[in-house]
Design an enzyme around this catalytic site. Structure first.
Site, PDB file in Angstrom:
ATOM      1  N   GLU A   1      72.616  59.920  43.605  1.00  0.00           N
ATOM      2  CA  GLU A   1      71.673  60.873  44.202  1.00  0.00           C
ATOM      3  C   GLU A   1      72.374  61.764  45.226  1.00  0.00           C
ATOM      4  O   GLU A   1      72.126  62.971  45.298  1.00  0.00           O
ATOM      5  CB  GLU A   1      70.495  60.106  44.820  1.00  0.00           C
ATOM      6  CG  GLU A   1      69.664  59.447  43.712  1.00  0.00           C
ATOM      7  CD  GLU A   1      68.424  58.718  44.186  1.00  0.00           C
ATOM      8  OE1 GLU A   1      68.451  58.157  45.297  1.00  0.00           O
ATOM      9  OE2 GLU A   1      67.432  58.712  43.435  1.00  0.00           O
TER      10      GLU A   1
ATOM     11  N   GLY B   1      60.504  44.779  53.412  1.00  0.00           N
ATOM     12  CA  GLY B   1      60.069  43.391  53.340  1.00  0.00           C
ATOM     13  C   GLY B   1      59.209  42.985  54.521  1.00  0.00           C
ATOM     14  O   GLY B   1      58.069  42.546  54.363  1.00  0.00           O
TER      15      GLY B   1
END
Lengths: 416, 416
Positions: B164, B8
């Site tokens: 993952e 961000g």
């Protein structure tokens, strides 16, 4: 049994790999072989730890007779032919000790916190952290004197490691960080290389020593010879009455061999290295070989072999071959050293190189250094990675591994 | 002023870079931007830390209006328009808060030592250390039960990170370490993925969830849904009355936003994220924007935007553009999210991918995942390095970064 996965132990095990009816246990405290000559590149953010370290198991995955063990050897009993590792006793028929050396602070262990040495990957990333953090703090520092202290980097010891570190830090100060730090000017930074003896790189010719001083000077490194460090604190270094203020001090002066040497019951030289027979075995124990930085061997009287990677590599191979001879009931042979010369790099395009009567310096020496080091880096993958890292650094003046990681994982875990 | 150099904050600063007459201070506690989606690859020895981290200064070295500061922001005073960083107060005109999130142990902070989360590079290398060390210890362990416990790996949390990680560890157990450890058989190893909810990958379709369970099963990963962890110790995990013995536990369940949120005096949702206006600013402070994992915004009523990199990237850009509008005296605009879909990879050749009505899985999804992630990795150098690392791992089943480094540099320094 081989103790130590450095240059000596690794090459001994390679000779013994896939030899029928020989079972080898290779013990190391770490799970990887470290390419020590490039450790200074990790400390100066040029390479990543994985670029210069290879898991030992991976090296021997195709040699079913080599058993790799991660363990700390803390006891030796040569008459019972046993070693003690992680509390367990293990028997051997033949033993190769290749445990290397650690830094020596000449009886001042308390200097270590303020001036880490450069022997392990952890130390290398710690030094990298200190150098980069000093720049970050200098960038914020309003007081000029504190800023100068933050930007002063002292390297103690003018051997190859000290010279290579000083060159790399000089280059970082000059080029790499110039654009990234707006409040720091390259001329505010000082890099000082301190040597107790009369000249740096004493194992090279006087001409190359002088050349190295010149090349270091171009990178802004001040060389101070005949300067003995008398104290190191977190605020700087004392040379007798003179005080040099610096927040970052790195120790590259002097080593001492493995503490296992004290348990061998054999004669040692003044720096603690075991005096070995001409065939590298112990005079009292012909089944025990001691090699590399741990051993003292004079091929020319009065001149012990230096603690260099090529010596360890050749001794590892020789010790293994002598064991094969002993097993076959033959005589061992005396070790002979093929001196392929020595090199030290200075920044990103200069080096000094000496091989017998041949000596040269500058860019050609640096290219030679580059090729030799890439060639010797173990593993195809590492060679490609390191070459790319270097090509990148060379072309862009950037350093790829400029990460300030915490010195342990706890420091950051509870923060948000 | 931008606080936070994650997806961000970085993208907000990029929009503001080189804009005339705007001065930006970008503050982060770390000197690098971390590519979080690949952190699990560092934890499973596929990539090196420097492969997925880029020094923030380097990203903005050509943007003289962006000032990068390494500092810890610990105080906010929105009415005085000041922040407090490392004890100093700094004023701002506009503020973008992009401080992200950390792991949440649901009030059980004491579980952290036994089950580290995966948010920082230090945690990733610590997890790598624990996994590799478990194998080394299992290799030496004679007792079958202890050996099984050492070879059991539990991952708590069935979101993308947990899936993952489980896939990568399953693959390590099956293929990578098979040849290197002689005393460990792949079928002695257990990888267990624990999810409190009814299915793993709850943000994906039910079909893809089922597919992921199947693909994980092929790698030997056991998936346990509807299983709530009630205690974690150094010897294993409790699920109510059931105890799963395991020496390695990794936490990938739940996050909580930055503790700075408590100082904003604004309404927060149940997990602590600040509820922002449609233009991403705070309702009471139109000059303060909160984005990414720290913020709660519902574009569809009742459905807050998820804590994903694309949300943070788009919000960062949008907040910066709204500030430019405010400076120009124009109206801010509401944020709109372009959902490009989501992916999770499972081992080295499968993935699940969902983008609106489109969903697919298997090798094609994995190739797409690979291309997208390489594309988004910041910096030309990192892209090449990561691609080579992956190509290498893929072709050889080797993992390049299999180093067990100490968890702090002191542990090894005094040993010889």
């Amino acid at each position: 049994m081989v103790i130590g996965g450095g240059f000596g132990g690794l090459n001994a095990a390679k000779i013994l790999a896939n030899k029928p009816s020989i079972l080898v246990t290779l013990i190391d405290r770490r799970n990887y072989h470290l390419f020590q000559p490039l450790l200074y590149q990790v400390a100066t953010a040029g390479l990543s730890p994985a670029d210069i370290a290879t898991p030992i198991r991976g090296i021997f995955s195709r040699a079913p007779n080599i058993h790799v063990r991660l363990a700390d050897v803390h006891g030796l009993n040569l008459s019972a032919k046993k070693i003690k590792a992680n509390g367990h006793e293990i028997s051997y028929n033949y033993l190769i000790l290749a445990c290397g050396a650690k830094h020596s602070y000449f009886g001042h262990a308390e200097w270590e916190e303020a001036s880490p040495g450069l022997k392990t990957l952890e130390q290398a990333t710690e030094i990298r952290r200190r150098i980069l953090l000093a720049y970050e703090q200098a960038e914020k520092e309003a007081d000029t004197r504190s800023k100068m202290e933050l930007l002063t980097f002292i390297i103690v010891g003018g051997g190859p490691t000290g010279v290579e570190l000083a060159g790399a830090i000089g280059e970082i100060a000059r080029y790499t960080l110039e654009r990234d730090f707006r409040e720091v000017h390259p001329n505010q930074s000082r890099v000082i290389l301190i040597e107790a003896g009369g000249r740096i790189l004493p194992s090279f010719s006087a001409k190359l020593s002088a050349r190295a001083v010149l090349d270091l000077g171009r990178l802004g490194v001040e060389v101070r010879t005949n300067s003995r460090v008398t104290n190191v604190t977190s605020s700087g270094v004392w040379l007798g009455d003179e005080f040099l203020a610096a927040r970052t001090v790195i120790w590259a002066a002097g080593v001492q061999p493995s503490s296992l040497n004290a348990q061998l019951g054999a004669a040692c030289d003044s720096s603690g290295r075991v005096i070995v027979s001409k065939d590298l075995s112990l005079p009292q124990h012909r089944d025990v070989y001691v090699i590399g930085d741990q051993a003292h061997l004079e091929l020319t009287p009065g001149q012990a072999l230096p603690g260099l990677a090529p010596v360890a590599i050749q001794q590892g191979r020789h010790a293994a071959r002598n064991i094969l001879r002993q097993i076959a009931g033959r005589q061992t042979e005396p070790f002979q050293y093929v001196n392929k010369g020595q090199m030290a790099t200075i920044g990103r395009r200069r080096a000094v190189l000496q091989a017998g009567p041949v000596q040269f310096d500058g860019f050609l020496a640096w290219m030679t250094w580059l090729i030799v080091h890439i060639y010797y880096l173990i593993g195809f993958r590492n060679r490609i990675m390191v070459m790319l890292d270097w090509a990148w650094s060379y072309l862009t003046f950037q350093k790829g591994a400029r990460l300030i990681m915490a010195d342990d994982w706890h420091s950051y875990r509870r923060k948000s």
